[in-house]
Design a protein around this motif. Sequence first.
Motif, mmCIF file in Angstrom:
data_model
loop_
_atom_site.group_PDB
_atom_site.id
_atom_site.type_symbol
_atom_site.label_atom_id
_atom_site.label_comp_id
_atom_site.label_asym_id
_atom_site.label_seq_id
_atom_site.Cartn_x
_atom_site.Cartn_y
_atom_site.Cartn_z
ATOM 1 N N MET A 1 0.834 -1.182 0.000
ATOM 2 C CA MET A 1 0.000 0.000 0.000
ATOM 3 C C MET A 1 0.878 1.244 0.000
ATOM 4 N N ALA A 2 0.556 2.196 -0.860
ATOM 5 C CA ALA A 2 1.339 3.422 -0.991
ATOM 6 C C ALA A 2 1.139 4.312 0.235
ATOM 7 N N PRO A 3 2.176 5.040 0.620
ATOM 8 C CA PRO A 3 2.031 5.936 1.764
ATOM 9 C C PRO A 3 1.032 7.048 1.448
ATOM 10 N N THR A 4 0.344 7.514 2.466
ATOM 11 C CA THR A 4 -0.571 8.634 2.298
ATOM 12 C C THR A 4 0.254 9.900 2.155
ATOM 13 N N PRO A 5 0.016 10.652 1.098
ATOM 14 C CA PRO A 5 0.815 11.870 0.929
ATOM 15 C C PRO A 5 0.433 12.929 1.962
ATOM 16 N N ARG A 6 1.399 13.745 2.302
ATOM 17 C CA ARG A 6 1.146 14.901 3.154
ATOM 18 C C ARG A 6 0.756 16.038 2.223
ATOM 19 N N ILE A 7 -0.370 16.654 2.479
ATOM 20 C CA ILE A 7 -0.841 17.753 1.629
ATOM 21 C C ILE A 7 -0.739 19.037 2.430
ATOM 22 N N ARG A 8 -0.136 20.031 1.801
ATOM 23 C CA ARG A 8 0.048 21.320 2.468
ATOM 24 C C ARG A 8 -0.022 22.443 1.458
ATOM 25 N N LEU A 9 -0.184 23.652 1.967
ATOM 26 C CA LEU A 9 -0.170 24.839 1.131
ATOM 27 C C LEU A 9 1.243 25.045 0.600
ATOM 28 N N ALA A 10 1.346 25.276 -0.683
ATOM 29 C CA ALA A 10 2.654 25.495 -1.305
ATOM 30 C C ALA A 10 3.175 26.884 -0.988
ATOM 31 N N THR A 11 4.455 27.050 -1.223
ATOM 32 C CA THR A 11 5.097 28.365 -1.201
ATOM 33 C C THR A 11 5.796 28.527 -2.550
ATOM 34 N N PRO A 12 6.147 29.736 -2.924
ATOM 35 C CA PRO A 12 6.886 29.914 -4.175
ATOM 36 C C PRO A 12 8.183 29.105 -4.223
ATOM 37 N N GLN A 13 8.734 28.753 -3.060
ATOM 38 C CA GLN A 13 9.962 27.959 -3.018
ATOM 39 C C GLN A 13 9.738 26.511 -3.460
ATOM 40 N N ASP A 14 8.488 26.098 -3.584
ATOM 41 C CA ASP A 14 8.169 24.750 -4.070
ATOM 42 C C ASP A 14 8.189 24.665 -5.594
ATOM 43 N N ALA A 15 8.483 25.759 -6.256
ATOM 44 C CA ALA A 15 8.366 25.811 -7.716
ATOM 45 C C ALA A 15 9.196 24.746 -8.425
ATOM 46 N N VAL A 16 10.422 24.564 -8.038
ATOM 47 C CA VAL A 16 11.286 23.613 -8.748
ATOM 48 C C VAL A 16 10.729 22.195 -8.629
ATOM 49 N N ARG A 17 10.313 21.802 -7.424
ATOM 50 C CA ARG A 17 9.788 20.443 -7.235
ATOM 51 C C ARG A 17 8.430 20.270 -7.920
ATOM 52 N N ALA A 18 7.579 21.280 -7.897
ATOM 53 C CA ALA A 18 6.293 21.191 -8.596
ATOM 54 C C ALA A 18 6.499 21.192 -10.105
ATOM 55 N N LEU A 19 7.474 21.939 -10.561
ATOM 56 C CA LEU A 19 7.770 21.990 -11.993
ATOM 57 C C LEU A 19 8.269 20.627 -12.500
ATOM 58 N N CYS A 20 8.928 19.869 -11.648
ATOM 59 C CA CYS A 20 9.345 18.508 -12.031
ATOM 60 C C CYS A 20 8.129 17.621 -12.300
ATOM 61 N N VAL A 21 7.021 17.889 -11.625
ATOM 62 C CA VAL A 21 5.772 17.169 -11.880
ATOM 63 C C VAL A 21 5.174 17.629 -13.206
ATOM 64 N N TYR A 22 5.163 18.929 -13.437
ATOM 65 C CA TYR A 22 4.473 19.518 -14.587
ATOM 66 C C TYR A 22 5.218 19.354 -15.916
ATOM 67 N N ALA A 23 6.516 19.481 -15.905
ATOM 68 C CA ALA A 23 7.311 19.505 -17.144
ATOM 69 C C ALA A 23 7.042 18.329 -18.080
ATOM 70 N N PRO A 24 6.945 17.083 -17.598
ATOM 71 C CA PRO A 24 6.674 15.974 -18.533
ATOM 72 C C PRO A 24 5.338 16.119 -19.275
ATOM 73 N N TYR A 25 4.372 16.759 -18.645
ATOM 74 C CA TYR A 25 3.079 16.972 -19.308
ATOM 75 C C TYR A 25 3.202 17.977 -20.451
ATOM 76 N N VAL A 26 4.046 18.981 -20.260
ATOM 77 C CA VAL A 26 4.255 19.974 -21.317
ATOM 78 C C VAL A 26 5.043 19.349 -22.469
ATOM 79 N N ARG A 27 6.120 18.646 -22.139
ATOM 80 C CA ARG A 27 7.009 18.096 -23.165
ATOM 81 C C ARG A 27 6.392 16.963 -23.975
ATOM 82 N N GLY A 28 5.652 16.075 -23.312
ATOM 83 C CA GLY A 28 5.268 14.844 -23.996
ATOM 84 C C GLY A 28 3.796 14.537 -24.092
#
Length: 178
Positions: A1-28
Amino acid sequence: MAPTPRIRLATPQDAVRALCVYAPYVRGTAVSFEYDVPTAEEFSKRIRAILERGYPFLVAEEGSAVVGYASLRPFVGREAYRHNAETTIYLHMGARGRGVGRALYRALEGEARARDILALEACIGVPREPDDPYLTDASVRFHSAMGYREVGRFEACGRKFDRWYDMVWMEKRLAEPF
């Protein structure tokens, strides 16, 4: 069973890690109609703009990894629409099908209710041809499972990878306006 993710309010400092999620959707994929991956600085500005307008930008974390994000933003942008908001959700490719999206959307719905938002609107690209290599109906199916219903369709309104795509609007009512 996969761990339950921790969900929290983002900060602008999360941009690089969030962009790692988003970039594959833009590229491919045609999930995002953007052609170019935004820079980390641009993505940070997007997060900041959402937060400064009083809307949530949530990240789902497993350990130190961001495995998804979801946000609300103004629907249409005029004051009369303040009780509606447009949703956005992206999951790390390896996090799909594990409940991360459901957890993010449930948290986002709580944030919406706290802001007196009565309806959520999702703008979703859909393929025009069967077996499209860049886009499936997975997002429509996910939103349907989360209680959204299709309320509109724009035909052949987006073009990416030399293909035309339709756009559907799906809506979920959180409460009635009276």
